[in-house]
Design a protein around this motif. Structure first.
Motif, PDB file in Angstrom:
ATOM      1  N   LYS A   4       6.951  -1.626 -15.364  1.00  0.00           N
ATOM      2  CA  LYS A   4       6.958  -1.901 -13.869  1.00  0.00           C
ATOM      3  C   LYS A   4       6.291  -2.834 -12.821  1.00  0.00           C
ATOM      4  O   LYS A   4       6.926  -3.318 -12.037  1.00  0.00           O
ATOM      5  CB  LYS A   4       6.283  -0.361 -13.810  1.00  0.00           C
ATOM      6  CG  LYS A   4       6.797   1.158 -13.626  1.00  0.00           C
ATOM      7  CD  LYS A   4       6.339   2.006 -13.244  1.00  0.00           C
ATOM      8  CE  LYS A   4       7.025   3.557 -13.999  1.00  0.00           C
ATOM      9  NZ  LYS A   4       6.507   4.889 -13.988  1.00  0.00           N
ATOM     10  N   SER A   5       5.235  -2.817 -13.431  1.00  0.00           N
ATOM     11  CA  SER A   5       4.561  -4.402 -12.746  1.00  0.00           C
ATOM     12  C   SER A   5       4.958  -5.458 -12.678  1.00  0.00           C
ATOM     13  O   SER A   5       5.168  -6.286 -11.748  1.00  0.00           O
ATOM     14  CB  SER A   5       3.252  -4.094 -13.696  1.00  0.00           C
ATOM     15  OG  SER A   5       2.514  -3.852 -13.344  1.00  0.00           O
ATOM     16  N   ARG A   6       5.987  -5.961 -13.575  1.00  0.00           N
ATOM     17  CA  ARG A   6       6.220  -6.833 -14.057  1.00  0.00           C
ATOM     18  C   ARG A   6       8.593  -7.237 -12.950  1.00  0.00           C
ATOM     19  O   ARG A   6       8.656  -8.086 -12.608  1.00  0.00           O
ATOM     20  CB  ARG A   6       6.964  -7.430 -15.027  1.00  0.00           C
ATOM     21  CG  ARG A   6       5.774  -7.973 -15.878  1.00  0.00           C
ATOM     22  CD  ARG A   6       5.229  -9.002 -15.441  1.00  0.00           C
ATOM     23  NE  ARG A   6       6.478 -10.908 -16.039  1.00  0.00           N
ATOM     24  CZ  ARG A   6       6.919 -11.345 -15.280  1.00  0.00           C
ATOM     25  NH1 ARG A   6       6.687 -11.256 -13.809  1.00  0.00           N
ATOM     26  NH2 ARG A   6       7.611 -12.175 -15.955  1.00  0.00           N
ATOM     27  N   TYR A   7       9.144  -6.401 -13.309  1.00  0.00           N
ATOM     28  CA  TYR A   7      10.432  -5.973 -12.414  1.00  0.00           C
ATOM     29  C   TYR A   7      10.556  -5.349 -11.918  1.00  0.00           C
ATOM     30  O   TYR A   7      11.633  -4.515 -11.160  1.00  0.00           O
ATOM     31  CB  TYR A   7      11.426  -5.305 -13.458  1.00  0.00           C
ATOM     32  CG  TYR A   7      11.169  -6.729 -14.702  1.00  0.00           C
ATOM     33  CD1 TYR A   7      11.646  -7.632 -15.099  1.00  0.00           C
ATOM     34  CD2 TYR A   7      10.849  -5.965 -15.773  1.00  0.00           C
ATOM     35  CE1 TYR A   7      11.644  -8.657 -15.818  1.00  0.00           C
ATOM     36  CE2 TYR A   7      10.101  -7.480 -17.231  1.00  0.00           C
ATOM     37  CZ  TYR A   7      11.099  -8.113 -17.233  1.00  0.00           C
ATOM     38  OH  TYR A   7      10.746  -9.304 -18.229  1.00  0.00           O
ATOM     39  N   PHE A   8       9.462  -4.174 -11.342  1.00  0.00           N
ATOM     40  CA  PHE A   8       9.675  -3.445 -10.266  1.00  0.00           C
ATOM     41  C   PHE A   8       8.479  -3.584  -8.894  1.00  0.00           C
ATOM     42  O   PHE A   8       9.278  -3.698  -7.869  1.00  0.00           O
ATOM     43  CB  PHE A   8       9.359  -1.896 -10.965  1.00  0.00           C
ATOM     44  CG  PHE A   8       9.654  -0.715  -9.461  1.00  0.00           C
ATOM     45  CD1 PHE A   8      11.157  -0.364  -8.784  1.00  0.00           C
ATOM     46  CD2 PHE A   8       8.956  -0.461  -9.244  1.00  0.00           C
ATOM     47  CE1 PHE A   8      11.398   0.340  -8.330  1.00  0.00           C
ATOM     48  CE2 PHE A   8       8.714   0.380  -7.434  1.00  0.00           C
ATOM     49  CZ  PHE A   8      10.080   0.810  -7.054  1.00  0.00           C
ATOM     50  N   TYR A   9       7.420  -3.664  -9.324  1.00  0.00           N
ATOM     51  CA  TYR A   9       5.987  -4.390  -8.157  1.00  0.00           C
ATOM     52  C   TYR A   9       6.568  -6.063  -8.307  1.00  0.00           C
ATOM     53  O   TYR A   9       5.822  -6.337  -7.475  1.00  0.00           O
ATOM     54  CB  TYR A   9       4.890  -3.742  -8.327  1.00  0.00           C
ATOM     55  CG  TYR A   9       5.326  -2.456  -8.320  1.00  0.00           C
ATOM     56  CD1 TYR A   9       5.126  -1.753  -7.159  1.00  0.00           C
ATOM     57  CD2 TYR A   9       4.989  -1.654  -9.929  1.00  0.00           C
ATOM     58  CE1 TYR A   9       5.746  -0.367  -6.783  1.00  0.00           C
ATOM     59  CE2 TYR A   9       5.280  -0.480  -9.454  1.00  0.00           C
ATOM     60  CZ  TYR A   9       5.272   0.018  -8.542  1.00  0.00           C
ATOM     61  OH  TYR A   9       5.789   1.558  -8.092  1.00  0.00           O
ATOM     62  N   ASP A  10       7.066  -6.860  -9.190  1.00  0.00           N
ATOM     63  CA  ASP A  10       7.133  -8.117  -9.065  1.00  0.00           C
ATOM     64  C   ASP A  10       5.980  -8.452  -8.570  1.00  0.00           C
ATOM     65  O   ASP A  10       6.697 -10.168  -8.710  1.00  0.00           O
ATOM     66  CB  ASP A  10       8.795  -8.117  -7.685  1.00  0.00           C
ATOM     67  CG  ASP A  10       8.526  -9.501  -8.113  1.00  0.00           C
ATOM     68  OD1 ASP A  10       9.532  -9.981  -8.956  1.00  0.00           O
ATOM     69  OD2 ASP A  10       8.992 -10.603  -6.535  1.00  0.00           O
ATOM     70  N   TYR A  25      -2.061   0.497  -6.792  1.00  0.00           N
ATOM     71  CA  TYR A  25      -1.168   1.042  -6.855  1.00  0.00           C
ATOM     72  C   TYR A  25      -1.927   1.867  -5.647  1.00  0.00           C
ATOM     73  O   TYR A  25      -0.782   2.075  -4.372  1.00  0.00           O
ATOM     74  CB  TYR A  25      -0.070   2.601  -7.932  1.00  0.00           C
ATOM     75  CG  TYR A  25       0.588   1.558  -8.505  1.00  0.00           C
ATOM     76  CD1 TYR A  25       0.967   1.285  -8.453  1.00  0.00           C
ATOM     77  CD2 TYR A  25      -0.083   2.043 -10.342  1.00  0.00           C
ATOM     78  CE1 TYR A  25       2.436   0.057  -9.405  1.00  0.00           C
ATOM     79  CE2 TYR A  25       1.020   1.231 -11.063  1.00  0.00           C
ATOM     80  CZ  TYR A  25       2.033   0.816 -11.011  1.00  0.00           C
ATOM     81  OH  TYR A  25       2.248  -0.294 -11.992  1.00  0.00           O
ATOM     82  N   TYR A  26      -3.075   2.005  -5.271  1.00  0.00           N
ATOM     83  CA  TYR A  26      -3.540   3.028  -4.220  1.00  0.00           C
ATOM     84  C   TYR A  26      -3.799   2.176  -2.891  1.00  0.00           C
ATOM     85  O   TYR A  26      -2.633   2.628  -2.084  1.00  0.00           O
ATOM     86  CB  TYR A  26      -4.978   3.361  -4.488  1.00  0.00           C
ATOM     87  CG  TYR A  26      -5.477   4.404  -3.967  1.00  0.00           C
ATOM     88  CD1 TYR A  26      -6.048   5.503  -4.020  1.00  0.00           C
ATOM     89  CD2 TYR A  26      -5.886   3.672  -2.820  1.00  0.00           C
ATOM     90  CE1 TYR A  26      -6.305   6.513  -3.470  1.00  0.00           C
ATOM     91  CE2 TYR A  26      -7.111   4.884  -1.406  1.00  0.00           C
ATOM     92  CZ  TYR A  26      -7.529   6.291  -2.076  1.00  0.00           C
ATOM     93  OH  TYR A  26      -7.400   7.267  -1.009  1.00  0.00           O
ATOM     94  N   ILE A  27      -3.970   0.921  -3.301  1.00  0.00           N
ATOM     95  CA  ILE A  27      -3.804   0.040  -2.250  1.00  0.00           C
ATOM     96  C   ILE A  27      -2.481  -0.420  -1.986  1.00  0.00           C
ATOM     97  O   ILE A  27      -2.044  -0.768  -0.557  1.00  0.00           O
ATOM     98  CB  ILE A  27      -4.919  -1.421  -2.489  1.00  0.00           C
ATOM     99  CG1 ILE A  27      -5.754  -1.129  -3.155  1.00  0.00           C
ATOM    100  CG2 ILE A  27      -4.272  -2.665  -1.667  1.00  0.00           C
ATOM    101  CD1 ILE A  27      -7.163  -2.330  -4.026  1.00  0.00           C
TER     102      ILE A  27
END
Length: 211
Positions: free
Chosen positions: A173-179, A55-57
């Motif tokens: 979040k990783s799968r469905y928001f950040y794809d 998330y920082y990157i």
């Protein structure tokens, strides 16, 4: 330094979606962010370093893109994006849910990678971090003006997600928001793609039972 380089692939996984920008520039931004994340990380943080660094990157890359303001999208990409939007609407009505990228690819007979590129190119223009005249208003909170927050289905879903464990929330979040793909999530958390898949299935079943 060797410890940092172990996460170099994470940088590549983040910048590969930004096809409108020079990859070498984004790589440098991402690696600098990785180093800063490494220097700022505290073992007392209630999160794994891989998650913290990701998330920082992502934040630093998005900041660089926002400040560059040199995005140019070709007519072919814009045309494809309009076709994608129409296809999404058609498939939403038929399926009763949002179509996956693979389903759109099969429906439009277009490579999945081209669909991702087209959508990402347009999304870059309307970055969620873009601020209006009022510095307290951005696209993150302006979205709530729509009916999503008053839709009982969305409200129930948000409530169910909030009741998940922290690692389960991060997976959703990783799968469905950040794809992110299951493989990318696995690399971030030291898991195999199969393990991530099984965990995702359990979390989705948990959500379904809560709704």
């Amino acid at each position: 330094m060797d410890d940092i380089l172990e996460y170099e692939k994470m940088v590549y996984s983040i910048i590969k979606k930004y096809n409108s920008f020079d990859k070498d520039d984004l790589y440098q931004v991402g690696m600098m962010a990785l180093v800063n994340a490494y220097n700022n990380y505290d073992n007392n943080f209630d999160t794994k370093f891989s998650t913290y660094a990701y998330y920082y990157i992502l934040g630093e890359v998005n900041k660089y893109i926002r400040e560059s303001r040199t995005i140019k999208v070709g007519k072919d990409v814009l045309k494809l994006n309009r076709s994608i939007e129409k296809a999404r609407e058609v498939m939403r009505q038929k399926l009763g849910r949002e179509a996956t990228t693979l389903e759109l690819s099969l429906f439009l007979e277009v490579d999945e990678e081209k669909i991702i590129m087209a959508e990402q190119s347009v999304q870059n223009i309307k970055s969620l971090d873009y601020y209006y005249d009022d510095e307290d208003v951005n696209l993150y909170n302006s979205i709530s003006v729509e009916d999503h927050d008053t839709n009982p289905v969305i409200m129930d879903l948000k409530s169910a997600i909030n009741n998940l464990d922290e690692d389960e929330k991060e997976l959703i979040k990783s799968r469905y928001f950040y794809d992110l793909t299951q493989s990318e999530i696995g690399k971030m958390n030291g898991m195999s793609q199969v393990q991530v898949s099984r965990k995702e299935t359990k979390v989705l079943q948990k959500l379904r039972s809560s709704l």
